[in-house]
Motif scaffolding. Structure first.
Motif, PDB file in Angstrom:
ATOM      1  N   THR A 109       0.816  -1.147  -0.075  1.00 54.14           N
ATOM      2  CA  THR A 109      -0.136   0.066  -0.040  1.00 54.14           C
ATOM      3  C   THR A 109       0.846   1.329   0.137  1.00 54.14           C
ATOM      4  N   GLY A 110       0.309   2.331  -0.527  1.00 49.35           N
ATOM      5  CA  GLY A 110       1.401   3.477  -0.627  1.00 49.35           C
ATOM      6  C   GLY A 110       2.497   3.210  -1.678  1.00 49.35           C
ATOM      7  N   ALA A 111       2.308   2.384  -2.755  1.00 51.76           N
ATOM      8  CA  ALA A 111       3.160   1.749  -3.641  1.00 51.76           C
ATOM      9  C   ALA A 111       4.066   2.771  -4.398  1.00 51.76           C
ATOM     10  N   GLY A 112       3.365   3.957  -4.423  1.00 51.83           N
ATOM     11  CA  GLY A 112       3.944   5.053  -5.432  1.00 51.83           C
ATOM     12  C   GLY A 112       4.867   6.042  -4.422  1.00 51.83           C
ATOM     13  N   GLY A 113       4.629   5.993  -3.027  1.00 54.20           N
ATOM     14  CA  GLY A 113       5.544   6.791  -2.305  1.00 54.20           C
ATOM     15  C   GLY A 113       7.192   6.506  -2.120  1.00 54.20           C
ATOM     16  N   SER A 114       7.729   7.076  -1.327  1.00 51.18           N
ATOM     17  CA  SER A 114       9.255   7.034  -1.368  1.00 51.18           C
ATOM     18  C   SER A 114       9.665   5.859  -0.872  1.00 51.18           C
ATOM     19  N   ILE A 115       9.118   4.992   0.118  1.00 46.84           N
ATOM     20  CA  ILE A 115       9.796   4.106   0.684  1.00 46.84           C
ATOM     21  C   ILE A 115       8.686   2.865   0.199  1.00 46.84           C
ATOM     22  N   GLY A 116       7.400   3.112  -0.360  1.00 45.04           N
ATOM     23  CA  GLY A 116       6.548   2.068  -0.881  1.00 45.04           C
ATOM     24  C   GLY A 116       7.334   1.693  -2.208  1.00 45.04           C
ATOM     25  N   SER A 117       7.624   2.515  -2.986  1.00 43.05           N
ATOM     26  CA  SER A 117       8.337   2.422  -4.386  1.00 43.05           C
ATOM     27  C   SER A 117       9.483   1.523  -4.242  1.00 43.05           C
ATOM     28  N   GLU A 118      10.502   2.103  -3.327  1.00 45.33           N
ATOM     29  CA  GLU A 118      11.592   1.261  -3.296  1.00 45.33           C
ATOM     30  C   GLU A 118      11.164  -0.078  -2.611  1.00 45.33           C
TER      31      GLU A 118
ATOM     32  N   GLU B 177      -3.226   8.592  -8.836  1.00 47.45           N
ATOM     33  CA  GLU B 177      -3.061   7.969 -10.051  1.00 47.45           C
ATOM     34  C   GLU B 177      -1.838   8.194 -10.746  1.00 47.45           C
ATOM     35  N   PHE B 178      -1.274   9.349 -10.541  1.00 52.19           N
ATOM     36  CA  PHE B 178       0.336   9.721 -11.078  1.00 52.19           C
ATOM     37  C   PHE B 178       1.210   8.843 -10.422  1.00 52.19           C
ATOM     38  N   ASN B 179       1.536   8.884  -9.160  1.00 50.15           N
ATOM     39  CA  ASN B 179       2.163   7.858  -8.485  1.00 50.15           C
ATOM     40  C   ASN B 179       2.253   6.459  -9.110  1.00 50.15           C
ATOM     41  N   LEU B 180       0.899   5.922  -8.932  1.00 53.24           N
ATOM     42  CA  LEU B 180       0.719   4.859  -9.479  1.00 53.24           C
ATOM     43  C   LEU B 180       1.372   4.527 -10.932  1.00 53.24           C
ATOM     44  N   TYR B 181       1.151   5.308 -11.866  1.00 57.56           N
ATOM     45  CA  TYR B 181       1.366   5.224 -13.084  1.00 57.56           C
ATOM     46  C   TYR B 181       2.948   5.381 -13.230  1.00 57.56           C
ATOM     47  N   SER B 182       3.612   6.335 -12.580  1.00 53.05           N
ATOM     48  CA  SER B 182       4.974   6.224 -12.464  1.00 53.05           C
ATOM     49  C   SER B 182       5.891   4.965 -11.926  1.00 53.05           C
ATOM     50  N   ILE B 183       5.166   4.576 -10.932  1.00 49.10           N
ATOM     51  CA  ILE B 183       6.146   3.164 -10.579  1.00 49.10           C
ATOM     52  C   ILE B 183       5.579   2.146 -11.287  1.00 49.10           C
ATOM     53  N   HIS B 184       4.564   1.974 -11.842  1.00 52.05           N
ATOM     54  CA  HIS B 184       4.188   0.811 -12.467  1.00 52.05           C
ATOM     55  C   HIS B 184       5.188   0.732 -13.868  1.00 52.05           C
ATOM     56  N   THR B 185       5.083   2.023 -14.599  1.00 56.02           N
ATOM     57  CA  THR B 185       5.812   2.003 -15.668  1.00 56.02           C
ATOM     58  C   THR B 185       7.213   1.918 -15.486  1.00 56.02           C
ATOM     59  N   GLU B 186       7.764   2.169 -14.476  1.00 49.79           N
ATOM     60  CA  GLU B 186       9.237   1.970 -13.996  1.00 49.79           C
ATOM     61  C   GLU B 186       9.616   0.400 -13.797  1.00 49.79           C
ATOM     62  N   LEU B 187       8.575  -0.112 -13.158  1.00 44.98           N
ATOM     63  CA  LEU B 187       8.840  -1.564 -13.057  1.00 44.98           C
ATOM     64  C   LEU B 187       8.476  -2.513 -14.145  1.00 44.98           C
TER      65      LEU B 187
ATOM     66  N   LEU C 173       2.714  -8.317 -12.406  1.00 50.14           N
ATOM     67  CA  LEU C 173       2.401  -6.994 -11.796  1.00 50.14           C
ATOM     68  C   LEU C 173       1.131  -6.405 -11.994  1.00 50.14           C
ATOM     69  N   PHE C 174       0.272  -5.888 -10.889  1.00 53.03           N
ATOM     70  CA  PHE C 174      -0.904  -5.404 -11.112  1.00 53.03           C
ATOM     71  C   PHE C 174      -0.983  -4.017 -10.207  1.00 53.03           C
ATOM     72  N   PRO C 175      -1.167  -3.031 -11.146  1.00 53.09           N
ATOM     73  CA  PRO C 175      -1.361  -1.594 -10.308  1.00 53.09           C
ATOM     74  C   PRO C 175      -2.771  -1.563  -9.966  1.00 53.09           C
ATOM     75  N   VAL C 176      -3.128  -1.076  -8.880  1.00 52.65           N
ATOM     76  CA  VAL C 176      -4.466  -1.160  -8.310  1.00 52.65           C
ATOM     77  C   VAL C 176      -4.711   0.414  -7.890  1.00 52.65           C
ATOM     78  N   LEU C 177      -5.780   1.054  -8.310  1.00 56.16           N
ATOM     79  CA  LEU C 177      -5.950   2.498  -7.771  1.00 56.16           C
ATOM     80  C   LEU C 177      -7.070   2.071  -6.550  1.00 56.16           C
ATOM     81  N   GLY C 178      -6.707   2.820  -5.465  1.00 61.24           N
ATOM     82  CA  GLY C 178      -7.774   2.763  -4.163  1.00 61.24           C
ATOM     83  C   GLY C 178      -7.120   3.343  -2.705  1.00 61.24           C
ATOM     84  N   SER C 179      -8.206   3.356  -2.111  1.00 63.73           N
ATOM     85  CA  SER C 179      -7.865   4.155  -0.794  1.00 63.73           C
ATOM     86  C   SER C 179      -7.730   3.024   0.392  1.00 63.73           C
ATOM     87  N   VAL C 180      -6.982   3.364   1.349  1.00 64.84           N
ATOM     88  CA  VAL C 180      -7.047   2.206   2.507  1.00 64.84           C
ATOM     89  C   VAL C 180      -8.016   2.605   3.400  1.00 64.84           C
TER      90      VAL C 180
END
Length: 457
Positions: free
Chosen positions: A97-106, A126-136, A149-156
């Motif tokens: 969760t928080g996969a597009g953040g600093s720690i989440g993406s690492e 959406e932007f953070n999810l797109y960025s990390i998904h594209t990179e991976l 890999l499955f990018p999922v938009l959603g709120s905790v």
């Protein structure tokens, strides 16, 4: 050819104004020693990329970079213990969760390297999810990795969405990195901080319980220890959520419905650490930007200190600590010695070939201005609430043994907290946090925007 002892002679004879370091294989401790030697000279110090950066395609041979601040701190990372590192990932379904953040993406990058079967990227931006998904995705193709890999938009804050994801994909391990972490921002937006950090953690943890997730790891912070701010107190409450749920029979629903309980098969673990270099909100990029613009470099207080760790090292240790959890464990990472932020700013100025403008040097290039502590900000951060700490099998990870509330008592805190937030009663929110969070000592008036507007009106 000049030896290290003749740098001043080299500057005088050549007129050099910049020096490139080409020691990518040297240890971080050795690089720090080199930088300390060069700091006294009016040289802009930059580095040539290392082989691993070139091999990964992140940089080109002709690229030069500013000095890695991690080199200034001079701490060499401990190589991961492979069995610990792989235990909760290899061949498993992992969700961040928080996969597009600093720690989440690492965490996602390192999970990709550890042969997970499926990686779910859960992110509300959406932007953070797109960025990390594209990179991976690019890395998966480049390295022919087998992970799906499955990018999922959603709120905790959507427990049913979380539960369905974990159930349908049969998730084995959850790394819960989603949180609001910017201290002044949360101080000005108390309701969102409480609902996201506390209720979001509760919903994510209970979804994991219902879905039978085996391992659940919460990314916590040193600001949860004797906090002076809402962010830190909400992160301590998030820890307490997991501690309260770590019992033989645990509640799996929270709300108006009757509580449902089931045997707890989820091992909840919390990992607490300090600032990471290069995270969103980090002082480092801000200092570089201010230096490029000619200053001043702004520091909140002359004596403010912080613990620092690189993002890759923090993520490696989080994964290893999560593998050691037995249920309700709070692990604390060895952050080394705290760093004085004003001294860090001075070093950064010197290594760009400039001098500090001060009373002792009024003709210097860049001044350092002290702006005052921001709402909720502490001079010093701590990692332990008490002194009850024990070592683990890993030299950089300690186990903290700290008091917490049983579920029935903790549930009452949550009910009252949500009710107070819904009524915009932030005086009561502050009082509830004082009663529930050990050492919570807010400084100054409530600065929540809504509260301030109503008070003025």
């Amino acid at each position: 050819m000049y030896s290290p002892g003749h740098i001043q002679q080299m500057i005088d004879e050549t007129g050099a104004v910049e020096i490139l370091l080409a020691v990518p294989s040297a240890s971080r401790t050795r690089r720090r020693q080199v930088l300390e030697t060069l700091e006294q000279y009016p040289l802009h110090v930059r580095t040539v990329p290392g082989f691993m950066d070139l091999a990964s395609g992140r940089v080109k041979v002709e690229d030069v970079q500013e000095v890695d601040i991690a080199d200034l701190l001079g701490r060499d990372a401990v190589p991961p213990q492979q069995e610990l590192f792989e235990r909760c990932i290899r061949g498993q379904v992992v969700m961040v969760t928080g996969a597009g953040g600093s720690i989440g993406s690492e965490l996602c990058r390192q999970i990709l390297s550890t042969d997970a079967k499926i990686l779910l990227l859960f992110e509300h931006s959406e932007f953070n999810l797109y960025s990390i998904h594209t990179e991976l995705e690019q890395r998966i193709r480049r390295e022919s990795l087998s992970v799906r890999l499955f990018p999922v938009l959603g709120s905790v804050r959507n427990q049913e969405r979380l539960y369905e994801l974990m159930r349908v994909w049969a998730v084995n391990t959850v790394y819960h990195a989603a949180a609001y972490k910017h201290v002044p921002m949360v101080e000005h937006n108390i309701a969102e901080g409480v609902m996201n950090n506390v209720l979001g953690s509760l919903y994510t943890a209970q979804a994991a319980l219902r879905a039978g997730v085996e391992h659940f790891v919460l990314i916590s912070t040193d600001k949860a220890v004797r906090p002076t701010n809402v962010m830190g107190s909400t992160k301590r409450l998030a820890e307490m959520v997991l501690q309260a749920l770590s019992q033989e029979v645990a509640p799996v629903l929270f709300g108006d419905e009757e509580q449902l309980h089931q045997e707890n098969k989820t091992r909840f673990t919390m990992v607490r650490f300090g600032n990471v270099l290069g995270s969103s909100g980090s002082v480092i990029p801000r200092f570089y930007d201010q230096i490029r613009k000619g200053g001043p470099v702004t520091v909140t207080h002359p004596n403010i200190t912080r613990y620092f760790m690189t993002i890759p090292e923090a993520a490696q240790l989080v994964i290893q600590a999560g593998s050691m959890g037995q249920g309700g464990d709070v692990f604390v990472l060895d952050m080394g010695q705290p760093v004085k932020i004003a001294e860090l700013a001075e070093k950064m100025i010197h290594l760009t070939g400039l001098s500090v403008c001060s009373e002792a040097n009024p003709h210097g290039d860049i001044s350092i201005e002290f702006t005052g502590l921001r709402p909720g900000e502490k001079l010093y951060e701590e990692l332990l609430i008490g002194d009850n700490v024990s070592p683990t099998d890993h030299p950089m990870i300690m186990r903290a043994n700290e008091e917490h509330l049983p579920w029935e008592a903790f549930k009452e805190v949550i009910v009252n907290l949500i009710e107070s937030v819904e009524q915009d009663d932030y005086d009561r929110v502050r009082q509830l946090l004082r009663e529930a969070v050990s050492g919570y000592a807010p400084e100054g008036e409530i600065v929540d925007w809504m509260h301030s507007k109503r008070t003025v009106s």
